[in-house]
Design a protein around this motif. Sequence first.
Motif, PDB file in Angstrom:
ATOM      1  N   GLU A 378      33.245  26.924  40.262  1.00 42.12           N
ATOM      2  CA  GLU A 378      32.273  27.724  39.522  1.00 42.12           C
ATOM      3  C   GLU A 378      32.800  27.940  38.113  1.00 42.12           C
ATOM      4  O   GLU A 378      33.939  27.571  37.792  1.00 42.12           O
ATOM      5  CB  GLU A 378      32.043  29.067  40.211  1.00 42.12           C
ATOM      6  CG  GLU A 378      33.293  29.931  40.320  1.00 42.12           C
ATOM      7  CD  GLU A 378      33.030  31.218  41.090  1.00 42.12           C
ATOM      8  OE1 GLU A 378      31.915  31.379  41.607  1.00 42.12           O
ATOM      9  OE2 GLU A 378      33.945  32.059  41.168  1.00 42.12           O
ATOM     10  N   PHE A 379      31.967  28.522  37.269  1.00 44.08           N
ATOM     11  CA  PHE A 379      32.378  28.846  35.903  1.00 44.08           C
ATOM     12  C   PHE A 379      32.288  30.353  35.706  1.00 44.08           C
ATOM     13  O   PHE A 379      31.345  30.998  36.191  1.00 44.08           O
ATOM     14  CB  PHE A 379      31.494  28.131  34.876  1.00 44.08           C
ATOM     15  CG  PHE A 379      31.648  26.634  34.879  1.00 44.08           C
ATOM     16  CD1 PHE A 379      32.678  26.027  34.175  1.00 44.08           C
ATOM     17  CD2 PHE A 379      30.780  25.837  35.598  1.00 44.08           C
ATOM     18  CE1 PHE A 379      32.842  24.652  34.188  1.00 44.08           C
ATOM     19  CE2 PHE A 379      30.922  24.463  35.618  1.00 44.08           C
ATOM     20  CZ  PHE A 379      31.955  23.860  34.909  1.00 44.08           C
ATOM     21  N   ASP A 380      33.281  30.910  35.038  1.00 43.48           N
ATOM     22  CA  ASP A 380      33.250  32.350  34.814  1.00 43.48           C
ATOM     23  C   ASP A 380      32.325  32.682  33.651  1.00 43.48           C
ATOM     24  O   ASP A 380      31.655  31.801  33.090  1.00 43.48           O
ATOM     25  CB  ASP A 380      34.672  32.892  34.594  1.00 43.48           C
ATOM     26  CG  ASP A 380      35.295  32.444  33.285  1.00 43.48           C
ATOM     27  OD1 ASP A 380      34.621  31.746  32.485  1.00 43.48           O
ATOM     28  OD2 ASP A 380      36.466  32.801  33.042  1.00 43.48           O
ATOM     29  N   SER A 381      32.274  33.951  33.281  1.00 41.49           N
ATOM     30  CA  SER A 381      31.340  34.395  32.240  1.00 41.49           C
ATOM     31  C   SER A 381      31.639  33.778  30.886  1.00 41.49           C
ATOM     32  O   SER A 381      30.774  33.743  30.006  1.00 41.49           O
ATOM     33  CB  SER A 381      31.382  35.921  32.127  1.00 41.49           C
ATOM     34  OG  SER A 381      32.707  36.366  31.829  1.00 41.49           O
ATOM     35  N   SER A 382      32.868  33.256  30.726  1.00 43.34           N
ATOM     36  CA  SER A 382      33.237  32.597  29.466  1.00 43.34           C
ATOM     37  C   SER A 382      33.070  31.084  29.539  1.00 43.34           C
ATOM     38  O   SER A 382      33.458  30.370  28.611  1.00 43.34           O
ATOM     39  CB  SER A 382      34.690  32.933  29.110  1.00 43.34           C
ATOM     40  OG  SER A 382      34.861  34.332  28.945  1.00 43.34           O
ATOM     41  N   GLY A 383      32.504  30.606  30.651  1.00 47.05           N
ATOM     42  CA  GLY A 383      32.270  29.180  30.789  1.00 47.05           C
ATOM     43  C   GLY A 383      33.507  28.388  31.187  1.00 47.05           C
ATOM     44  O   GLY A 383      33.545  27.166  31.021  1.00 47.05           O
ATOM     45  N   ARG A 384      34.538  29.071  31.741  1.00 47.48           N
ATOM     46  CA  ARG A 384      35.773  28.386  32.118  1.00 47.48           C
ATOM     47  C   ARG A 384      35.720  27.966  33.589  1.00 47.48           C
ATOM     48  O   ARG A 384      35.195  28.690  34.434  1.00 47.48           O
ATOM     49  CB  ARG A 384      36.973  29.292  31.875  1.00 47.48           C
ATOM     50  CG  ARG A 384      37.155  29.715  30.427  1.00 47.48           C
ATOM     51  CD  ARG A 384      38.386  30.600  30.270  1.00 47.48           C
ATOM     52  NE  ARG A 384      38.305  31.790  31.111  1.00 47.48           N
ATOM     53  CZ  ARG A 384      39.315  32.626  31.310  1.00 47.48           C
ATOM     54  NH1 ARG A 384      40.491  32.391  30.744  1.00 47.48           N
ATOM     55  NH2 ARG A 384      39.164  33.679  32.080  1.00 47.48           N
ATOM     56  N   LEU A 385      36.290  26.811  33.876  1.00 44.57           N
ATOM     57  CA  LEU A 385      36.278  26.261  35.231  1.00 44.57           C
ATOM     58  C   LEU A 385      37.209  27.039  36.150  1.00 44.57           C
ATOM     59  O   LEU A 385      38.338  27.352  35.792  1.00 44.57           O
ATOM     60  CB  LEU A 385      36.704  24.790  35.194  1.00 44.57           C
ATOM     61  CG  LEU A 385      36.824  24.082  36.546  1.00 44.57           C
ATOM     62  CD1 LEU A 385      35.447  23.927  37.181  1.00 44.57           C
ATOM     63  CD2 LEU A 385      37.497  22.726  36.373  1.00 44.57           C
ATOM     64  N   LYS A 386      36.726  27.305  37.373  1.00 44.60           N
ATOM     65  CA  LYS A 386      37.526  27.967  38.389  1.00 44.60           C
ATOM     66  C   LYS A 386      37.382  27.204  39.696  1.00 44.60           C
ATOM     67  O   LYS A 386      36.267  26.887  40.123  1.00 44.60           O
ATOM     68  CB  LYS A 386      37.066  29.415  38.581  1.00 44.60           C
ATOM     69  CG  LYS A 386      37.858  30.184  39.638  1.00 44.60           C
ATOM     70  CD  LYS A 386      37.332  31.612  39.784  1.00 44.60           C
ATOM     71  CE  LYS A 386      38.119  32.370  40.845  1.00 44.60           C
ATOM     72  NZ  LYS A 386      37.607  33.762  41.008  1.00 44.60           N
TER      73      LYS A 386
END
Length: 431
Positions: A378-386
């Motif tokens: 998924e992507f966090d609120s900052s658009g970073r991959l998790k």
Amino acid sequence: MEVTIDYRPRQVQREVHALLDRHRFAVVVAHRRMGKTVAMINQLIKRAVTDGKDRGFYGYVAPLLKQGKAIAWEYLKHFTAPIPGRKANEQDLFVELPNRARIRIFGADNPDSLRGLYFDGVIMDEVAQMKPEVWEEIIRPALADRQGWAVFIGTPKGVNAFYNLYEKASKDESGAWVAKLYPLDYTMATADPPLSLDEARDVKAESSESVYRQEFLCDFTADAVGIFIDFSAVHEAMGRERPFVNTRPLVFGLDVARYGDDRTVLVMRRGLAVERVLIWQGQDLMRTADGTSTAINQYQPRAVFVDVVGLGSGPLDRLRQLGHQAIGVNAGARASNPDKFVNLKAEMWNRMREWITEGAVLPPREDLRVDLLAPKYEFDSSGRLKIESKESLKKRGLASTDIADALALTFAYPVSSEDRRASRPKFAEMD
């Protein structure tokens, strides 16, 4: 007396029979129209004759009784018809052979019909469509008294109970369980494929991509949302031949078990190829360090990356005491590109995914395939991959992705072809 049954198995069916004869529990993932029902009925007949059990009792369990009656029952009557003295009971859907062994058709939609019985062998067809308690609470205990066997066979329908059984079998090291995948491209390469070449082409042309991947390439993740690594990329990587000459530096990744059921895994990667996978389970940390040290001395890797989350610090310290320049890796640490990745784990897995799609050669291990396809993203609120954590996987009922995590560790930090050793601060050209 010699009796000839009208069954001429194709090469892939002969492979399946041989596989089932060697293991007590088997999970067979087969594409549509491979002939699995015919093969399983004949497996039951063969084992009912050859097992030598007194009053042997065998079952074929379909999701619905009407399905079993319409297909499996007709096959069972047809293939046992040449046996002198065999009796067929239309009401209870069983045949009795001259040695008093019985083979009966059941439906998982009526689990009470399975209770109170013993089984010497069971075929569970399309187990994903059955309630989990049919196996766990009814059939598995019924196999215990006489050490019966079981086969789970079907076509993928997402990440479900069938996938979990496939995962369990893939990672079993006792020899009791085995898992095998039979996609269409594998069976079409055999001497007598189940479909003609024209029919195989038509099937692919007339199916949507997701249906074709699920029904004919045996892709558990075809309709899954959020799976990070594509099934077809892993499938292709496991079908590639290893390069004859490989001059790239050798890199080790050591993922240390942190739970009782998890395994410690050492992966050795050289360039585009995984060269070796070593697995240890149930041993203490010092033995893990000693085993890794032996491998380092033998293979002389350019870099050794050790996961230090959990229990990994112990083996890392021991390796350093032994004079090895091992590098600790905290998957939860800051990524080298923090604007793109939540943590180092996401960055490592992203590098691994790119490596797979760019021509990697993976060993055809079912446990590695399961590991690579399990995590979601998924992507966090900052658009970073998790990437999904091991703890989250366990909550979904899936095992720890030990082999894939060890492979991902080989991408923790770049390794230069020129440098003798990798070091944490330097970011040379990626191997």
